[in-house]
Design a protein around this motif. Structure first.
Motif, mmCIF file in Angstrom:
data_model
loop_
_atom_site.group_PDB
_atom_site.id
_atom_site.type_symbol
_atom_site.label_atom_id
_atom_site.label_comp_id
_atom_site.label_asym_id
_atom_site.label_seq_id
_atom_site.Cartn_x
_atom_site.Cartn_y
_atom_site.Cartn_z
ATOM 1 N N ALA A 74 0.831 -1.206 0.000
ATOM 2 C CA ALA A 74 0.000 0.000 0.000
ATOM 3 C C ALA A 74 0.865 1.255 0.000
ATOM 4 O O ALA A 74 0.564 2.238 -0.680
ATOM 5 C CB ALA A 74 -0.922 -0.013 1.222
ATOM 6 N N TYR A 75 1.964 1.217 0.750
ATOM 7 C CA TYR A 75 2.874 2.358 0.831
ATOM 8 C C TYR A 75 3.506 2.650 -0.527
ATOM 9 O O TYR A 75 3.674 3.807 -0.918
ATOM 10 C CB TYR A 75 3.957 2.030 1.855
ATOM 11 N N GLY A 108 0.749 8.246 0.954
ATOM 12 C CA GLY A 108 1.723 8.565 1.985
ATOM 13 C C GLY A 108 1.671 7.683 3.200
ATOM 14 O O GLY A 108 2.423 7.901 4.152
ATOM 15 N N GLY A 109 0.788 6.691 3.223
ATOM 16 C CA GLY A 109 0.640 5.847 4.397
ATOM 17 C C GLY A 109 0.771 4.377 4.058
ATOM 18 O O GLY A 109 0.976 3.982 2.912
ATOM 19 N N TYR A 110 0.620 3.558 5.101
ATOM 20 C CA TYR A 110 0.792 2.106 4.966
ATOM 21 C C TYR A 110 -0.378 1.347 5.568
ATOM 22 O O TYR A 110 -0.473 0.131 5.402
ATOM 23 C CB TYR A 110 2.085 1.676 5.683
ATOM 24 N N TRP A 111 -1.247 2.029 6.278
ATOM 25 C CA TRP A 111 -2.398 1.364 6.896
ATOM 26 C C TRP A 111 -3.525 2.383 6.984
ATOM 27 O O TRP A 111 -3.397 3.403 7.646
ATOM 28 C CB TRP A 111 -2.040 0.845 8.290
ATOM 29 N N GLY A 112 -4.639 2.101 6.310
ATOM 30 C CA GLY A 112 -5.726 3.073 6.263
ATOM 31 C C GLY A 112 -7.001 2.615 6.924
ATOM 32 O O GLY A 112 -8.043 3.234 6.740
ATOM 33 N N VAL A 142 -11.038 -0.556 -1.474
ATOM 34 C CA VAL A 142 -10.141 -0.508 -2.625
ATOM 35 C C VAL A 142 -9.592 -1.894 -2.932
ATOM 36 O O VAL A 142 -9.170 -2.185 -4.044
ATOM 37 C CB VAL A 142 -8.986 0.491 -2.357
ATOM 38 N N HIS A 143 -9.623 -2.799 -1.920
ATOM 39 C CA HIS A 143 -9.060 -4.138 -2.093
ATOM 40 C C HIS A 143 -10.100 -5.184 -2.471
ATOM 41 O O HIS A 143 -9.750 -6.279 -2.876
ATOM 42 C CB HIS A 143 -8.394 -4.603 -0.785
#
Length: 690
Positions: free
Chosen positions: A249-250, A256-260, A321-322
């Motif tokens: 994801a990053y 700009g993030g890795y966990w939303g 999104v996934h």
């Protein structure tokens, strides 16, 4: 066609799974081992059958066989071979076949183990695993068939079906749609398989737990010792999947993030939370014979959350999104999850009398109480994440309006609980079993506490004014200090008794106590991850500007100079257009790097990605994350950029490596522990001789 071979192999695998359920239960009921052995052979046969089925889909993808609807929907000729292979799990139908194949591999491994240890349990282990196996293969055959081909009806309409409709002729599409652009990344090779391995792996301890309830084996801890390494393996794979997903994801999503706190992220996180609670809680049952009911509840919850997580991802019931598109498999998934939960809980209730604890909590200041608090915190986080994930469904059901819960809710509710968990990781290992002395505990804690307070004061003096950040770093330092002190004290004690050099004493200490010190390494990995989360969450800087050629923007001491722009047209047979900007990165008058943020446009699907340009600044202690968000078409005289400065984010990936290393150490076979799993050792345990 080669796909027909795969279809009939899948049909045979489904028949084997159904037969294994019936034969194992019949053999157990009639006490006829020959039927159970026959069921075992049927389970073993499923793996080669599903391997053949999966290989036929992979071959069709690689050969661009556009007779198959699945191949058309997930690939095209221009895709590289590695992406064509990974397209097996890149779409809904293929991913369910892949899930079934991995399940068959785990079941195959269980069938190869020595039956003498758990001969009474094995018929029911077979039945439970094969019910799960048959469900997923049934979904593949009857609801989401990757072997369905295109057919042209006499009316001229094109339909897809595994078998030809009356009067239909085979139809071949000219080209495929290609894989979803979000999935065209090297992370596609490892991230989904790791998650799926974690999901299917938890079926094994669940099957042994249900078998223990059915046979009376729940009165001993044998089923826990038998499944400990299976549980650790599932937990390791699920942890790897979450970490790789965060990195993916990053690198790809460009935010700009890795966990939303996306619903599909949460769907994988929920069984990880309950699985982690289970791994901690079973230690109390092994040591003190306590929390037997609770451990059964945890493994039942973990299994049901695994199926529920697959349900969320595959049905599109919650926007993500996934997630895959909405499909008709939602109803059978819902029925299966409900039946598994209700059936398991009903069985558990019927066995409550035999699950009474052998001991009770002796004192609030004890290792048992610390583990209990650990479990309560994990369950608090689980409830919060579950509520936030499914709130859109609840709100639509009762109000008619779908309301989505965003990251602020999760951060506010789970943040303090995660902080408490990290703090407890530092205190818990120092507390004695049964009853601890406050004075003795204080002697062990005063130095880590003083160092944590000193760090907090130093951070304030350096200008850190965010209370959450100060507290977070102080807790991480405290837990790191207490955990490292355990390595130090143990190695020093061994060094004094054996005369070995310190590093030799440390390595042999870990080798002789792998479960304990592997757990401590996991804790250190979590501390590093916590440092990365606190740093990137509280201190991330963000800026956006439109620059003409030669113009610059300044963010956190870095200078970004827009130097040029180019468009790369599609390669022959491809549909990918790349627009790439050239940006010079400077600091203190010195050029550090040339960055190339870009936009990727896939013409066939009309989808756009904005992968960032990344640069590790200040000795890797922060990431510069640069995005190309737009440009002026006339002469490309100007372009718009967004910049994120992510401090300490690389501690997350470093912590992940330490975390995985610790899990491998904890799961590594220990000869002394293996001897405890023999039938003779079990008898001695039952008599209290060991």
């Amino acid at each position: 066609m080669i796909a027909d071979l795969g279809l009939w192999a899948t049909v045979l695998a489904f028949a084997c799974a159904v037969y294994a359920v019936a034969a194992s239960l019949y053999g157990a009921r009639r006490k006829q081992p020959v039927w159970v052995e026959s069921a075992r052979n049927a389970v073993v046969a499923i793996l080669p059958l599903l391997t053949l089925a999966a290989l036929t889909i992979i071959a069709s993808l690689v050969r661009s066989d556009f007779h198959l609807a699945y191949v058309v929907n997930t690939s095209n000729r221009a895709m590289p071979t590695f992406l064509k292979v990974t397209a097996l799990w890149g779409g809904q139908n293929g991913s369910l076949l892949f899930w079934s194949w991995l399940m068959s591999a785990f079941a195959f491994g269980v069938m190869l183990r020595k039956w003498e240890r758990d001969r009474e349990l094995m018929p029911y282990v077979i039945a439970v695993t094969m019910i799960t196996q048959a469900f997923f293969i049934g979904l593949v055959l009857f609801f989401a068939n990757p072997f369905a081909k295109y057919w042209e009806l006499p009316s001229g309409d094109i339909v897809s079906a595994a078998l030809p409709p009356a009067g239909a002729l085979p139809f071949r599409a000219a080209e495929g749609n290609g894989l979803n652009p979000l999935l065209r990344h090297p992370g596609m090779i490892a991230h989904p398989p790791m998650l799926y391995l974690g999901f299917v792996g938890f079926t094994v301890p669940y099957a042994f737990a249900i078998a223990a309830l059915l046979t009376g084996g729940y009165r001993s801890e044998a089923w826990i010792r038998t499944t400990r390494r299976w549980t650790l393996a599932a937990w390791l794979f699920l942890s790897l999947g979450l970490l790789l997903g965060g990195r993916w994801a990053y690198d790809v999503l460009g935010w700009g993030g890795y966990w939303g706190w996306d619903p599909v992220e949460n769907a994988a996180f929920l069984p990880w939370l309950t699985g982690t609670a289970f791994l901690h809680s079973v230690m109390i049952q092994e040591k003190r014979g306590m929390l037997k009911v609770w451990n059964m509840v945890l493994i039942i919850l973990t299994y049901c959350l695994v199926i529920l997580g697959t349900f969320i991802t595959r049905t599109g019931v919650i926007s993500s999104v996934h997630a895959f598109a909405r499909s008709e498999i939602g109803v059978p998934f819902f029925i299966f999850v409900g039946a598994a939960l209700v059936g398991s809980v009903a069985l558990l209730i019927s066995r409550l009398e035999g699950l009474k604890s052998e001991n009770h909590l002796d004192a609030l200041l004890s290792r048992e109480a610390a583990f209990l608090l650990n479990n309560l915190l994990f369950m608090g986080i689980t409830l919060a994440v579950f509520w936030g994930t499914f709130f859109p469904i609840f709100s639509e059901l009762f109000t008619g309006t779908k309301i989505t819960v965003g990251p602020p809710f999760y951060n506010r509710v789970t943040g303090p609980q995660f902080a408490a968990l990290v703090l407890l990781m530092g205190v818990g290992p120092l507390i004695a079993w049964r009853r601890a002395s406050a004075k003795a505990l204080g002697r062990l804690l005063w130095l880590p506490t003083a160092s944590a307070l000193l760090l907090a004061v130093l951070l304030v003096l350096l200008g850190v004014s965010i209370p959450g950040a100060v507290v977070g770093f102080a807790i991480a330092e405290f837990t790191a200090a207490t955990t490292l002190s355990e390595f130090w004290r143990g190695a020093r004690a061994r060094q004094r008794s054996s005369g070995e050099p310190f590093l030799t004493a440390l390595s042999r200490l870990i080798g002789r106590n792998r479960r304990r010190y592997g757990g401590y390494l996991i804790h250190l990995g979590v501390v590093l991850i916590a440092v990365g989360v606190v740093g990137s969450h509280f201190f991330q800087k963000e800026s956006q500007a439109t620059l003409g050629r030669g113009e610059s923007m300044s963010v956190a001491g870095y200078i970004f100079v827009y130097e040029g722009f180019r468009e790369i047209p599609p390669k022959p047979g491809d549909d990918l257009v790349r627009d790439i900007a050239t940006v010079g990165l400077y600091r203190d008058g010195r050029r550090l790097a040339t960055l190339y943020p870009q936009r990727e446009f896939y013409q066939a699907t009309q989808e756009t990605l904005t992968p960032p340009a990344l640069y590790g600044g200040r000795m890797g202690l922060e990431d510069i994350y640069l995005l190309l968000v737009g440009w002026e078409q006339a002469g490309l005289a100007s372009a718009s950029f967004k910049v994120y400065i992510n401090p300490l984010v690389n501690f997350i990936w470093l912590g992940g490596v330490v975390f995985i290393l610790g899990t491998l150490v904890a799961a590594w076979p220990n000869p002394a522990e293996e001897r405890l799993l023999t039938p003779a050792a079990e008898r001695r345990l039952a008599l209290g001789e060991v």
